[in-house]
Design a protein around this motif. Structure first.
Motif, PDB file in Angstrom:
ATOM      1  N   SER A 165       0.917  -1.084   0.060  1.00 40.56           N
ATOM      2  CA  SER A 165      -0.171   0.146   0.157  1.00 40.56           C
ATOM      3  C   SER A 165       1.138   1.310  -0.098  1.00 40.56           C
ATOM      4  CB  SER A 165      -1.058   0.042   1.274  1.00 40.56           C
ATOM      5  OG  SER A 165      -1.883  -1.010   1.025  1.00 40.56           O
ATOM      6  N   GLN A 166       0.253   2.301  -0.532  1.00 43.67           N
ATOM      7  CA  GLN A 166       1.247   3.706  -0.734  1.00 43.67           C
ATOM      8  C   GLN A 166       0.160   4.582  -0.279  1.00 43.67           C
ATOM      9  OE1 GLN A 166       4.146   3.512  -2.207  1.00 43.67           O
ATOM     10  NE2 GLN A 166       3.849   1.549  -3.605  1.00 43.67           N
ATOM     11  N   GLY A 167       0.709   5.416   0.868  1.00 44.39           N
ATOM     12  CA  GLY A 167      -0.110   6.584   1.287  1.00 44.39           C
ATOM     13  C   GLY A 167       0.367   7.592   1.965  1.00 44.39           C
ATOM     14  N   ILE A 168       0.008   8.357   2.703  1.00 47.94           N
ATOM     15  CA  ILE A 168       0.454   9.657   3.531  1.00 47.94           C
ATOM     16  C   ILE A 168       0.043   9.666   4.792  1.00 47.94           C
ATOM     17  CG2 ILE A 168       0.341  11.129   1.139  1.00 47.94           C
ATOM     18  CD1 ILE A 168      -2.250  12.299   2.162  1.00 47.94           C
ATOM     19  N   GLU A 169       0.817  10.546   5.348  1.00 39.60           N
ATOM     20  CA  GLU A 169       0.736  11.021   6.899  1.00 39.60           C
ATOM     21  C   GLU A 169      -0.276  11.833   6.880  1.00 39.60           C
ATOM     22  OE1 GLU A 169       2.879  12.429  10.774  1.00 39.60           O
ATOM     23  OE2 GLU A 169       4.215  12.297   8.957  1.00 39.60           O
ATOM     24  N   VAL A 170      -1.376  11.613   7.995  1.00 37.69           N
ATOM     25  CA  VAL A 170      -2.354  12.649   8.395  1.00 37.69           C
ATOM     26  C   VAL A 170      -2.632  12.704   9.706  1.00 37.69           C
ATOM     27  CG1 VAL A 170      -3.665  12.138   6.305  1.00 37.69           C
ATOM     28  CG2 VAL A 170      -4.093  10.763   8.175  1.00 37.69           C
ATOM     29  N   SER A 171      -3.229  13.923  10.314  1.00 33.88           N
ATOM     30  CA  SER A 171      -3.487  14.032  11.663  1.00 33.88           C
ATOM     31  C   SER A 171      -4.971  13.620  11.693  1.00 33.88           C
ATOM     32  CB  SER A 171      -3.070  15.473  12.092  1.00 33.88           C
ATOM     33  OG  SER A 171      -1.757  15.817  11.887  1.00 33.88           O
ATOM     34  N   GLU A 172      -5.227  13.052  12.868  1.00 35.59           N
ATOM     35  CA  GLU A 172      -6.732  12.781  13.426  1.00 35.59           C
ATOM     36  C   GLU A 172      -6.865  13.419  14.563  1.00 35.59           C
ATOM     37  OE1 GLU A 172      -7.112   8.697  13.623  1.00 35.59           O
ATOM     38  OE2 GLU A 172      -6.694   8.150  11.504  1.00 35.59           O
ATOM     39  N   GLN A 173      -8.420  13.645  14.549  1.00 38.78           N
ATOM     40  CA  GLN A 173      -8.870  14.704  15.632  1.00 38.78           C
ATOM     41  C   GLN A 173      -9.039  13.712  16.828  1.00 38.78           C
ATOM     42  OE1 GLN A 173     -12.288  16.777  14.814  1.00 38.78           O
ATOM     43  NE2 GLN A 173     -12.306  17.952  16.725  1.00 38.78           N
ATOM     44  N   ILE A 174      -8.396  14.032  17.914  1.00 33.53           N
ATOM     45  CA  ILE A 174      -8.252  13.333  19.192  1.00 33.53           C
ATOM     46  C   ILE A 174      -9.388  14.080  20.141  1.00 33.53           C
ATOM     47  CG2 ILE A 174      -6.426  11.997  18.853  1.00 33.53           C
ATOM     48  CD1 ILE A 174      -5.174  13.800  20.746  1.00 33.53           C
ATOM     49  N   ALA A 175      -9.571  15.184  19.971  1.00 33.80           N
ATOM     50  CA  ALA A 175     -10.497  15.898  20.765  1.00 33.80           C
ATOM     51  C   ALA A 175     -11.080  17.124  20.375  1.00 33.80           C
ATOM     52  CB  ALA A 175      -9.851  15.900  22.120  1.00 33.80           C
ATOM     53  N   THR A 176     -12.039  17.945  20.791  1.00 35.38           N
ATOM     54  CA  THR A 176     -12.377  18.980  19.823  1.00 35.38           C
ATOM     55  C   THR A 176     -10.983  20.126  19.807  1.00 35.38           C
ATOM     56  OG1 THR A 176     -14.818  18.977  21.001  1.00 35.38           O
ATOM     57  CG2 THR A 176     -14.107  20.780  19.933  1.00 35.38           C
TER      58      THR A 176
ATOM     59  N   ALA B  43       0.956  26.477   4.775  1.00 31.99           N
ATOM     60  CA  ALA B  43       1.567  25.486   3.822  1.00 31.99           C
ATOM     61  C   ALA B  43       0.955  24.307   4.296  1.00 31.99           C
ATOM     62  CB  ALA B  43       3.033  25.627   4.036  1.00 31.99           C
ATOM     63  N   LEU B  44       1.070  23.050   3.640  1.00 33.50           N
ATOM     64  CA  LEU B  44       0.583  21.770   3.724  1.00 33.50           C
ATOM     65  C   LEU B  44       1.844  20.973   3.481  1.00 33.50           C
ATOM     66  CD1 LEU B  44      -1.975  20.489   4.810  1.00 33.50           C
ATOM     67  CD2 LEU B  44      -2.348  19.928   2.232  1.00 33.50           C
ATOM     68  N   HIS B  45       2.220  20.099   4.519  1.00 34.71           N
ATOM     69  CA  HIS B  45       3.501  19.327   4.323  1.00 34.71           C
ATOM     70  C   HIS B  45       2.936  17.765   4.126  1.00 34.71           C
ATOM     71  CE1 HIS B  45       7.447  18.249   5.091  1.00 34.71           C
ATOM     72  NE2 HIS B  45       7.077  17.086   5.816  1.00 34.71           N
ATOM     73  N   VAL B  46       3.160  17.430   2.903  1.00 40.32           N
ATOM     74  CA  VAL B  46       2.634  15.908   2.684  1.00 40.32           C
ATOM     75  C   VAL B  46       4.057  14.950   2.577  1.00 40.32           C
ATOM     76  CG1 VAL B  46       1.554  14.294   0.677  1.00 40.32           C
ATOM     77  CG2 VAL B  46       1.123  16.915   1.122  1.00 40.32           C
ATOM     78  N   SER B  47       3.851  14.048   3.568  1.00 34.22           N
ATOM     79  CA  SER B  47       4.976  12.861   3.614  1.00 34.22           C
ATOM     80  C   SER B  47       4.390  11.617   3.099  1.00 34.22           C
ATOM     81  CB  SER B  47       5.283  12.729   4.927  1.00 34.22           C
ATOM     82  OG  SER B  47       6.065  13.889   5.486  1.00 34.22           O
ATOM     83  N   VAL B  48       5.066  11.004   2.224  1.00 36.28           N
ATOM     84  CA  VAL B  48       4.599   9.818   1.508  1.00 36.28           C
ATOM     85  C   VAL B  48       5.319   8.507   2.371  1.00 36.28           C
ATOM     86  CG1 VAL B  48       4.472   8.744  -0.829  1.00 36.28           C
ATOM     87  CG2 VAL B  48       4.353  11.026  -0.792  1.00 36.28           C
ATOM     88  N   TYR B  49       4.519   7.427   2.298  1.00 38.23           N
ATOM     89  CA  TYR B  49       4.995   6.405   3.025  1.00 38.23           C
ATOM     90  C   TYR B  49       4.435   4.902   2.273  1.00 38.23           C
ATOM     91  CZ  TYR B  49       6.413   9.057   7.172  1.00 38.23           C
ATOM     92  OH  TYR B  49       7.079   9.833   7.958  1.00 38.23           O
TER      93      TYR B  49
ATOM     94  N   GLY C  12       9.348  10.010   0.643  1.00 43.85           N
ATOM     95  CA  GLY C  12       9.475  11.410   0.171  1.00 43.85           C
ATOM     96  C   GLY C  12       8.547  12.356   0.664  1.00 43.85           C
ATOM     97  N   GLU C  13       8.846  13.528   0.604  1.00 44.92           N
ATOM     98  CA  GLU C  13       7.956  14.478   1.112  1.00 44.92           C
ATOM     99  C   GLU C  13       7.935  15.743   0.284  1.00 44.92           C
ATOM    100  OE1 GLU C  13      11.512  15.942   4.443  1.00 44.92           O
ATOM    101  OE2 GLU C  13       9.251  15.335   5.087  1.00 44.92           O
ATOM    102  N   ILE C  14       6.940  16.672   0.543  1.00 49.10           N
ATOM    103  CA  ILE C  14       6.939  17.949  -0.209  1.00 49.10           C
ATOM    104  C   ILE C  14       6.144  18.876   0.519  1.00 49.10           C
ATOM    105  CG2 ILE C  14       4.995  17.426  -1.566  1.00 49.10           C
ATOM    106  CD1 ILE C  14       6.075  19.007  -4.030  1.00 49.10           C
ATOM    107  N   THR C  15       6.440  20.111   0.563  1.00 47.59           N
ATOM    108  CA  THR C  15       5.627  21.146   1.298  1.00 47.59           C
ATOM    109  C   THR C  15       4.921  22.257   0.009  1.00 47.59           C
ATOM    110  OG1 THR C  15       7.187  21.086   3.281  1.00 47.59           O
ATOM    111  CG2 THR C  15       5.699  23.115   2.831  1.00 47.59           C
TER     112      THR C  15
ATOM    113  N   SER D 171      -6.111  17.959  -3.228  1.00 42.76           N
ATOM    114  CA  SER D 171      -6.157  16.572  -3.834  1.00 42.76           C
ATOM    115  C   SER D 171      -5.030  15.975  -4.044  1.00 42.76           C
ATOM    116  CB  SER D 171      -7.203  16.638  -4.964  1.00 42.76           C
ATOM    117  OG  SER D 171      -6.556  16.956  -5.941  1.00 42.76           O
ATOM    118  N   VAL D 172      -4.682  14.763  -3.440  1.00 46.41           N
ATOM    119  CA  VAL D 172      -3.404  14.134  -3.650  1.00 46.41           C
ATOM    120  C   VAL D 172      -3.661  12.733  -4.541  1.00 46.41           C
ATOM    121  CG1 VAL D 172      -1.661  12.888  -2.335  1.00 46.41           C
ATOM    122  CG2 VAL D 172      -2.758  14.913  -1.219  1.00 46.41           C
TER     123      VAL D 172
END
Length: 569
Positions: free
Chosen positions: A365-376, A411-417, A431-434, A448-449
C-alpha cells in the motif's frame, strides 16, 4: 536486442526470446548460472561469477556476495582500498551478463528486462534500474520474479484457464504470487513476500548448528570473527544443504586452529534446525490467499521457482500446506530468467507472443501521513492514510482529498509512505513535499493528492490545491539510499575506470582460484598433489599455447574433481 535478466542474490542468469522460445545464454564457463559474487584479482582487475566465488575463502577482503539484500540502502562494501555500493556491485554482475549475451548473440545488447522480488520497495526498484544504467543497459521493464516465473509456466500450459500460485524462494528473498490465466490473459491477483528470507538463511542455520554442536567446545563461538573461517563454513553449509536433497545424512567439516571439526546432520535434524524459517514461509502464503479471497483448494497448481525450492524440507512444506505436490516440470533455477526473456519478447513485440497479455499488481500500500482529531480542536499527527491499496492492478491512479487543520495555515506538508501499518512510524518513508496554500479558516482549504503507480513499480504523487488550481508534483526519486542523477554520473565514470578481468581468461582464473582454495583447505599428500598440479598448469599458462593450456586445464580440473567432487552451482 532486448535480453531478460534474473539478477539474483546467489546466482544470476540471462536469457533471450528467439525463434518462438526462451533461450538461456551461457557464460564464459559454459554455465547458465553466474554466481552473484564480485571480487578483485591480485592485479586489481574485477572478477565476477565462479572465479570470484572461489576466492571468497582465500581472499575474503577482496570478494563479496549477497549484496542484493542491501539494494536501495547506502551501505558500502570495501574491496581492497575501494568502496562499492550495492548498485555498483550489481552493475558489475549485469555488465558480465551483458558481455556474455553479446558474445553469444553476436550483436550489441543495449536494453534489458530485469526481474526483482515482488516485495522489493520503491527504493530497491530504483536502485535496480540504476544498476542497469551503470552497466550500460536501458532497463525497459522491471518485472516481479514470481510474475516472470508465471509467464514462463503459462506458456507451457495447455489449459485455456488456470489459477495457480507461484512459490518463489531464491537465495535471499521469498515471494508468493497468485495468478489467473484466462484466454491468453495472465492476471496477478495478489502478491506477498519477505525480502530477508531465502536459501542463504537455511545455510546460516546450518552454520549456527555446526557452531553450537561442535564449534563452541573447540573455541569457535563467533562465526563472523574470522572471514576465512566464515566463508569456509558457508561453503560447507551450502554443500550440506544440497547433499540433504539426495542423502539421508551429510557431514560438515572444518579445519580450525589445527583441529579437524566434523558434524553429521540428517534430514530430521535439519528440519528442526530450520523450523523458524519454515514458519516464516507460511505467513506470506496466507496473506496472499486472503488478499486474493481464495482458499488453497481453489488453486489448480503450485509452481516452484528459485533454487532454494530444491530442498526437500521446502517441498514437503508446500505439499503439506496445499495438499498436493507442486509442479516441477520447469527448472526452478531458470524459470524466472525464462520469464524475463518472455517479457523481453513482449517488449520487442515479437509476433509469436502477440496473444499474450500480462497484468500485475503493486505489492505494498502507498499513502500519506495525516493528523486525526483526538478531541475538539486537538489533532494528533502520525497516522497513515493509504491511497493505493496493496494488490491493486497496475498501472493505477488513485486520489484522496485532505484539508488544513489550523486557522490561517500557510503550507501543507505531505509525507509519502509505503506499508500496511496504522502508524507511519512503522511504515517506510518515501519522500515529502511542502505546498504553499492561501490562509483561510481551518478546513476551508482542500488539497487533492493523486498517486500514480506504473508497471515498473515506481510511484509519482501529484497535489492540487482546489482553491488556486496550483499543481505540485513529487516523483519519488530521492529515497534515502538511492543515488541522485549527479551521483549516477560520478559512479559511471568510476566504473568505467575499473579494469575488468579478460573474459576469455576466466576459465583459467576460476580454476586457479579453486586450486588455491583447495590447497589452503587440504593437508599432507593432497596438498602436495594440488601444489604440483597447479605449478604444472601455471607453467602451461606461461607458454601461451592454447592447446597446451586446454590440456593442462582439463588435467587440473580432473584432479580437483577427484579430490573434492564436481564444483556446485
Amino acid at each position: 536486442m532486448i535480453i531478460g535478466i534474473d539478477l539474483g542474490t546467489t546466482n544470476s542468469l540471462v536469457a533471450v526470446w528467439r525463434d518462438g522460445q526462451a533461450e538461456m545464454i551461457p557464460n564464459a564457463l559454459g554455465h547458465a548460472l553466474t554466481p552473484s559474487v564480485v571480487g578483485l584479482d591480485d592485479s586489481g582487475a574485477v572478477l565476477v561469477g565462479l572465479a570470484a566465488r572461489e576466492r571468497l575463502i582465500t581472499h575474503p577482503q577482496l570478494t563479496t556476495a549477497v549484496f542484493k539484500r542491501y539494494m536501495g540502502s547506502d551501505r558500502q562494501t570495501r574491496l581492497g582500498t575501494q568502496l562499492f555500493r550495492p548498485e555498483e556491485l550489481s552493475a558489475l554482475v549485469l555488465k558480465s551478463l551483458k558481455a556474455d549475451a553479446e558474445r553469444y548473440l553476436g550483436e550489441a545488447v543495449t536494453e534489458a528486462v530485469i526481474t526483482v522480488p515482488a516485495y522489493f520497495s520503491d527504493a530497491q526498484r530504483k536502485a535496480t534500474k540504476i544498476a542497469g544504467q551503470l552497466a550500460g543497459l536501458k532497463v525497459e521493464r522491471l518485472v516481479n520474479e514470481p510474475t516472470a516465473a508465471a509467464l514462463a509456466y503459462g506458456l507451457h500450459q495447455n489449459e485455456p484457464e488456470s489459477r495457480f500460485l507461484v512459490f518463489d524462494l531464491g537465495g535471499g528473498t521469498f515471494d508468493i504470487s497468485i495468478l489467473e490465466l484466462f484466454e491468453g490473459v495472465m492476471e496477478v491477483r495478489a502478491s506477498a513476500g519477505d525480502n530477508f528470507l531465502g536459501g542463504e538463511d537455511f545455510s546460516e542455520a546450518l552454520i549456527d548448528g555446526f557452531i553450537e554442536a561442535v564449534g563452541k567446545q573447540h573455541g569457535l563461538t563467533d562465526k563472523e570473527a574470522d572471514p576465512v573461517v566464515y566463508q569456509a563454513l558457508r561453503k560447507q553449509a551450502e554443500q550440506a544443504k544440497r547433499g540433504l536433497s539426495g542423502t539421508a545424512e551429510v557431514a560438515m567439516e572444518l579445519r580450525y586452529q589445527e583441529q579437524s571439526l566434523r558434524w553429521a546432520i540428517g534430514e530430521e535434524a535439519f528440519l528442526k534446525l530450520c523450523e523458524p524459517l519454515l514458519k516464516r514461509l507460511r505467513e506470506p502464503i496466507e496473506k496472499a490467499l486472503r488478499d486474493a479471497r481464495l482458499k488453497a483448494i481453489d488453486l489448480d497448481q503450485i509452481v516452484l521457482a528459485g533454487g532454494a525450492t530444491r530442498m526437500p524440507a521446502v517441498r514437503k512444506l508446500v505439499a503439506k500446506l496445499f495438499g498436493r505436490m507442486p509442479a516441477m516440470n520447469l527448472n526452478p533455477d531458470e524459470v524466472v530468467a525464462r520469464g524475463a526473456a518472455v517479457m523481453a519478447g513482449l517488449k520487442a513485440r515479437d509476433e509469436t507472443l502477440n496473444e499474450v497479455v500480462m497484468t500485475d499488481v503493486c505489492p505494498y500500500s502507498q499513502g500519506i501521513e495525516v493528523s486525526e482529531q483526538i478531541a475538539t480542536g486537538r489533532f494528533q499527527p502520525g497516522f497513515y492514510l493509504p491511497i493505493i491499496e496493496r494488490n491493486s492492478v497496475v498501472p493505477i491512479s488513485r486520489e484522496q482529498v485532505v484539508s488544513t487543520i489550523v486557522d490561517n495555515q500557510m503550507a501543507l506538508h505531505v509525507s509519502v509512505y509505503q506499508g500496511e501499518s496504522r502508524l507511519v512510524k512503522d511504515n517506510i518513508f518515501l519522500g515529502e513535499i511542502t505546498i504553499p496554500v492561501p490562509p483561510r479558516p481551518a478546513g476551508q482549504i482542500s488539497v487533492s493528492v493523486r498517486f500514480t503507480y506504473d508497471v515498473n513499480g515506481l510511484l509519482e504523487a501529484e497535489m492540487t490545491v482546489a482553491e488556486t488550481g496550483e499543481k505540485h508534483r513529487l516523483i519519488i526519486e530521492e529515497n534515502p539510499g538511492v543515488l541522485t542523477p549527479a551521483e549516477i554520473e560520478e559512479k559511471l565514470a568510476a566504473l568505467a575506470k575499473l579494469k575488468i578481468h579478460p573474459r576469455e581468461l576466466l576459465p583459467n582464473a576460476q580454476l586457479m582460484a579453486r586450486a588455491d582454495r583447495m590447497f589452503q583447505q587440504a593437508l599432507g599428500e593432497e596438498r602436495q598433489w594440488i601444489a604440483q598440479a597447479t605449478a604444472r598448469f601455471q607453467s602451461m599458462l606461461e607458454s601461451q599455447e592454447e592447446n597446451t593450456i586446454k590440456q593442462g586445464r582439463d588435467e587440473l580440473k580432473t584432479l580437483l574433481d577427484q579430490l573434492e567432487g564436481e564444483g556446485w552451482l
